[in-house]
Design a protein around this motif. Structure first.
Motif, PDB file in Angstrom:
ATOM      1  N   GLU A  13     -91.447  12.352 118.435  1.00 34.40           N
ATOM      2  CA  GLU A  13     -91.151  11.529 117.224  1.00 34.40           C
ATOM      3  C   GLU A  13     -91.379   9.805 117.542  1.00 34.40           C
ATOM      4  O   GLU A  13     -91.466   9.250 116.623  1.00 34.40           O
ATOM      5  N   SER A  14     -91.257   9.615 118.736  1.00 33.86           N
ATOM      6  CA  SER A  14     -91.480   8.200 119.121  1.00 33.86           C
ATOM      7  C   SER A  14     -92.840   7.718 118.465  1.00 33.86           C
ATOM      8  O   SER A  14     -92.994   6.370 118.508  1.00 33.86           O
ATOM      9  N   ARG A  15     -93.631   8.405 118.586  1.00 30.62           N
ATOM     10  CA  ARG A  15     -95.125   8.127 118.013  1.00 30.62           C
ATOM     11  C   ARG A  15     -95.332   8.231 116.725  1.00 30.62           C
ATOM     12  O   ARG A  15     -96.692   7.718 116.190  1.00 30.62           O
ATOM     13  N   ALA A  16     -94.415   8.555 115.908  1.00 32.69           N
ATOM     14  CA  ALA A  16     -94.518   8.564 114.304  1.00 32.69           C
ATOM     15  C   ALA A  16     -94.684   7.080 113.806  1.00 32.69           C
ATOM     16  O   ALA A  16     -94.130   6.130 114.234  1.00 32.69           O
ATOM     17  N   SER A  59    -109.218   2.507 117.374  1.00 32.54           N
ATOM     18  CA  SER A  59    -108.104   2.688 116.440  1.00 32.54           C
ATOM     19  C   SER A  59    -107.964   4.066 115.961  1.00 32.54           C
ATOM     20  O   SER A  59    -106.705   4.762 116.093  1.00 32.54           O
ATOM     21  N   THR A  60    -109.088   4.557 115.611  1.00 36.32           N
ATOM     22  CA  THR A  60    -109.014   5.999 114.997  1.00 36.32           C
ATOM     23  C   THR A  60    -108.649   6.983 116.244  1.00 36.32           C
ATOM     24  O   THR A  60    -107.737   7.851 115.821  1.00 36.32           O
ATOM     25  N   MET A  61    -109.127   6.801 117.366  1.00 36.95           N
ATOM     26  CA  MET A  61    -108.628   7.737 118.543  1.00 36.95           C
ATOM     27  C   MET A  61    -107.089   7.521 118.623  1.00 36.95           C
ATOM     28  O   MET A  61    -106.185   8.554 118.931  1.00 36.95           O
ATOM     29  N   ALA A 111    -100.746  11.407 116.245  1.00 39.39           N
ATOM     30  CA  ALA A 111    -100.735  12.354 115.308  1.00 39.39           C
ATOM     31  C   ALA A 111    -100.457  13.758 116.087  1.00 39.39           C
ATOM     32  O   ALA A 111     -99.405  14.512 115.913  1.00 39.39           O
ATOM     33  N   ILE A 112    -101.343  13.959 117.299  1.00 37.82           N
ATOM     34  CA  ILE A 112    -100.920  15.144 118.127  1.00 37.82           C
ATOM     35  C   ILE A 112     -99.561  14.914 118.844  1.00 37.82           C
ATOM     36  O   ILE A 112     -99.162  15.928 118.904  1.00 37.82           O
ATOM     37  N   ALA A 113     -99.508  13.658 119.208  1.00 42.68           N
ATOM     38  CA  ALA A 113     -98.116  13.956 120.068  1.00 42.68           C
ATOM     39  C   ALA A 113     -96.846  13.981 119.186  1.00 42.68           C
ATOM     40  O   ALA A 113     -95.896  14.727 119.265  1.00 42.68           O
ATOM     41  N   TYR A 114     -97.010  13.350 117.917  1.00 43.42           N
ATOM     42  CA  TYR A 114     -96.134  13.612 116.901  1.00 43.42           C
ATOM     43  C   TYR A 114     -95.874  15.206 116.394  1.00 43.42           C
ATOM     44  O   TYR A 114     -94.863  15.776 116.324  1.00 43.42           O
ATOM     45  N   ALA A 115     -96.959  15.933 116.371  1.00 43.05           N
ATOM     46  CA  ALA A 115     -97.023  17.200 116.012  1.00 43.05           C
ATOM     47  C   ALA A 115     -96.476  18.352 116.957  1.00 43.05           C
ATOM     48  O   ALA A 115     -95.978  19.111 116.718  1.00 43.05           O
ATOM     49  N   GLU A 116     -96.483  17.661 118.279  1.00 42.01           N
ATOM     50  CA  GLU A 116     -95.965  18.396 119.657  1.00 42.01           C
ATOM     51  C   GLU A 116     -94.424  18.110 119.770  1.00 42.01           C
ATOM     52  O   GLU A 116     -93.889  18.329 120.707  1.00 42.01           O
TER      53      GLU A 116
END
Length: 110
Positions: free
Chosen positions: A29-32, A13-15, A21-26
């Motif tokens: 926005e669909s991963r937010a 779950s943490t991973m 978070a990494i995908a969103y930072a990159e």
């Protein structure tokens, strides 16, 4: 055995959260999970509505003077919880200033 399963679930779950978070930072926005955007406010107009000058407003509100000046000049924007403060003050300037004055205490320098 159950302890390992829970630990593995917690790790997974943490991973997953970190990967999101990494995908969103990159830019994905669909991963937010949930994104809240607070619209900008004209900090100078908000302060003016209180009838206070910059020094007075900084003293009453607890916002550092230099921070207030940078907000008003558009050099910086409020972050975190401070992003909401200008909106609250703009909506109820007199009420907020009255509350601010009642919760302050002055400690003499020794």
């Amino acid at each position: 055995m159950a302890g390992r399963t829970m630990t593995r679930k917690a790790f997974n779950s943490t991973m997953a959260g970190i990967q999101d978070a990494i995908a969103y930072a990159e830019g994905d926005e669909s991963r937010a999970g949930r994104v809240i955007r607070i619209k900008p406010v004209d900090v100078k107009a908000m302060r003016s509505a209180t009838g206070l000058n910059q020094h007075e407003f900084a003293n009453v509100s607890g916002i550092p003077f230099n921070t207030l000046v940078k907000w008003e000049q558009g050099q910086r924007e409020p972050t975190g919880a401070a992003r909401l403060l200008p909106h609250v003050i703009a909506a109820e300037p007199r009420k907020v200033m009255r509350i601010a004055r009642t919760v302050q205490s002055v400690n003499p320098r020794t």
